[in-house]
Design a protein around this motif. Structure first.
Motif, PDB file in Angstrom:
ATOM      1  N   GLU A   1     -39.798  13.297 -33.991  1.00  0.00           N
ATOM      2  CA  GLU A   1     -38.389  12.897 -33.828  1.00  0.00           C
ATOM      3  C   GLU A   1     -38.284  11.710 -32.885  1.00  0.00           C
ATOM      4  O   GLU A   1     -38.981  11.636 -31.868  1.00  0.00           O
ATOM      5  CB  GLU A   1     -37.542  14.055 -33.310  1.00  0.00           C
ATOM      6  CG  GLU A   1     -36.062  13.719 -33.191  1.00  0.00           C
ATOM      7  CD  GLU A   1     -35.204  14.886 -32.742  1.00  0.00           C
ATOM      8  OE1 GLU A   1     -33.991  14.690 -32.508  1.00  0.00           O
ATOM      9  OE2 GLU A   1     -35.747  16.009 -32.620  1.00  0.00           O
TER      10      GLU A   1
ATOM     11  N   THR B   1     -34.034  11.367 -41.924  1.00  0.00           N
ATOM     12  CA  THR B   1     -35.480  11.504 -41.989  1.00  0.00           C
ATOM     13  C   THR B   1     -36.064  10.384 -42.830  1.00  0.00           C
ATOM     14  O   THR B   1     -35.611  10.132 -43.951  1.00  0.00           O
ATOM     15  CB  THR B   1     -35.877  12.857 -42.591  1.00  0.00           C
ATOM     16  OG1 THR B   1     -35.364  13.913 -41.760  1.00  0.00           O
ATOM     17  CG2 THR B   1     -37.385  12.986 -42.679  1.00  0.00           C
TER      18      THR B   1
ATOM     19  N   THR C   1     -32.571  10.514 -34.834  1.00  0.00           N
ATOM     20  CA  THR C   1     -31.302  11.151 -34.492  1.00  0.00           C
ATOM     21  C   THR C   1     -30.558  10.394 -33.399  1.00  0.00           C
ATOM     22  O   THR C   1     -31.163   9.700 -32.567  1.00  0.00           O
ATOM     23  CB  THR C   1     -31.516  12.595 -34.003  1.00  0.00           C
ATOM     24  OG1 THR C   1     -32.329  12.583 -32.818  1.00  0.00           O
ATOM     25  CG2 THR C   1     -32.190  13.436 -35.075  1.00  0.00           C
TER      26      THR C   1
END
Length: 417
Positions: free
Chosen positions: A35, A48, A55
């Protein structure tokens, strides 16, 4: 609204480049990055791409790059688990479902006897007909648990499997990119606004201030002050700022003649400190090469300044009340934004350098703390126990959060009460 936009852009840029450094050098070392997050707390946006989830999170308190093999990243398939496996045309497992019911035309169900998701990459057990079977697992296989997907991380893709140098570089790259960002911002500032000349030549004189009243003229070159030779503008400004209200003996060169003048700098009070001011401006040069040099020298000068201030904080010359958190940075950004884009760019560069230096402090939970552990590992020839290191970093995080609360409360009292 202008301040909000400026704060979001500056904060987002600083965090993005910091995490980009971690991300790029982790990928360069072959580490799987799970991430790339800007902000902390609840996710408000996610996408993704490849093996990484990108994010944006709610709280503007930093960001992180989550690498495979760190913390509680590993997933195990314990004996007795009932899993559903989707095989490719070579009978290699590409997706494994567990802890949930699933229907798929090509799914094979298995009661796990043994599984290795990191080294040998296999799963074996009994199928629905009680036959013992064994399947290879693809290096990019996906595990699905309660609807959440995660890609397996073979041991050679994990953070802790890399050399001390590779791990240290992946961590050091975050602060490094903050210094690089500051350099490029300051270089761009030099190209857009021009670079202040280093020679002590007067470009213009402001009316009704000591220099004008003493007879200083545009084009004059200051050669000495109180008998001290002056070769650079910084020497001139340093003497003037350190002597508010004190008569200074100037020698200036004008039309190949030396002229002696006595000038008393005006006293200016800023942040409860007094500075001398003459009311003169230095020439500005438009030179791309000098803009590059300007970016490098200003980055170095700001770094030295922040380190010196940090030293004063550690030795008690500054109190904790002098520190600012997000609220204080927001209010400072509000003030700087009122003075134009150039001042805002300079402020962004200063903040970026500050972020880089703070992260390099050898404190638990910071990049510098992790680098310290890597240094100890290199000296010992073996890593420190992961659980002990994790506990140290956890305590560090708690202490940093307490400090953040205290600093934020001080900011709120300072600006709103």
């Amino acid at each position: 609204m202008q301040t909000v936009i400026a704060f979001i852009i500056i904060f987002g840029s600083l965090v993005f480049f910091h995490e980009l450094g971690h991300f790029l050098f982790a990928k360069r070392a072959g580490i799987m990055v799970r991430e790339f997050a800007i902000g902390m707390g609840p996710k408000i946006f996610g996408m993704t791409k490849g093996e990484t989830l990108y994010t944006i999170r709610l709280l503007p308190l930093g960001g992180y790059v989550r690498m495979a093999g760190e913390d509680m990243d590993s997933v195990e398939l314990q004996p007795g688990y009932r899993v559903g496996i989707i095989l490719n045309e070579d009978d290699v497992a590409e997706k494994i479902y567990f802890n949930q019911s699933v229907t798929h035309p090509n799914i094979v169900f298995l009661e796990v006897e043994r599984a290795d998701l990191e080294k040998d990459l296999f799963i074996e057990g009994y199928d629905e007909e009680e036959r013992f079977v064994r399947y290879k697992i693809a290096r990019n296989a996906i595990l699905v648990e309660n609807g959440n997907e995660i890609m397996i991380a073979p041991v050679d893709r994990q953070f802790n499997s890399k050399t001390v140098g590779q791990r240290a570089m992946a961590i050091f790259a975050g602060p490094l990119f903050n210094f690089i960002l500051a350099f490029f911002v300051l270089m761009a500032l030099g190209m857009m606004r021009g670079v202040p000349a280093s020679e002590p030549v007067i470009d213009s004189v402001m009316p009704n201030l000591p220099a004008a009243e003493a007879g200083i003229q545009a084009g004059d070159r200051v050669t000495s002050i109180n008998g001290q030779p002056i070769e650079r503008w910084n020497e001139l400004s340093g003497i003037v700022q350190e002597n508010p209200g004190k008569p200074l003996n100037f020698v200036v060169e004008r039309d190949n003649q030396n002229i002696e003048l006595v000038i008393t700098p005006a006293t200016v009070v800023e942040n409860e400190q007094q500075f001398g001011q003459l009311g003169i401006l230095r020439p500005i040069e438009q030179d791309p090469l000098k803009a590059v040099v300007f970016g490098a020298t200003q980055t170095w000068d700001y770094t030295v300044l922040i380190v010196e201030l940090l030293g004063k904080l550690i030795t008690g010359q500054f109190s904790i009340d002098a520190l600012s958190g997000p609220v204080g940075i927001y209010k400072a950004t509000e003030t700087v934004a009122q003075h134009g884009i150039f001042n805002l760019m300079n402020w962004a560069a200063l903040l970026s350098i500050n972020l880089g230096i703070m992260n390099l402090l050898p404190l638990p939970a910071l990049d510098g703390g992790r680098l310290l552990f890597f240094g100890i590992e290199a000296l010992r020839g073996k890593p420190i126990d992961r659980q002990k290191e994790g506990m140290v970093h956890f305590v560090g995080i708690v202490l940093l959060m307490i400090l953040m609360v205290v600093v934020t409360w001080n900011d709120i009292q300072r600006f709103f009460f």
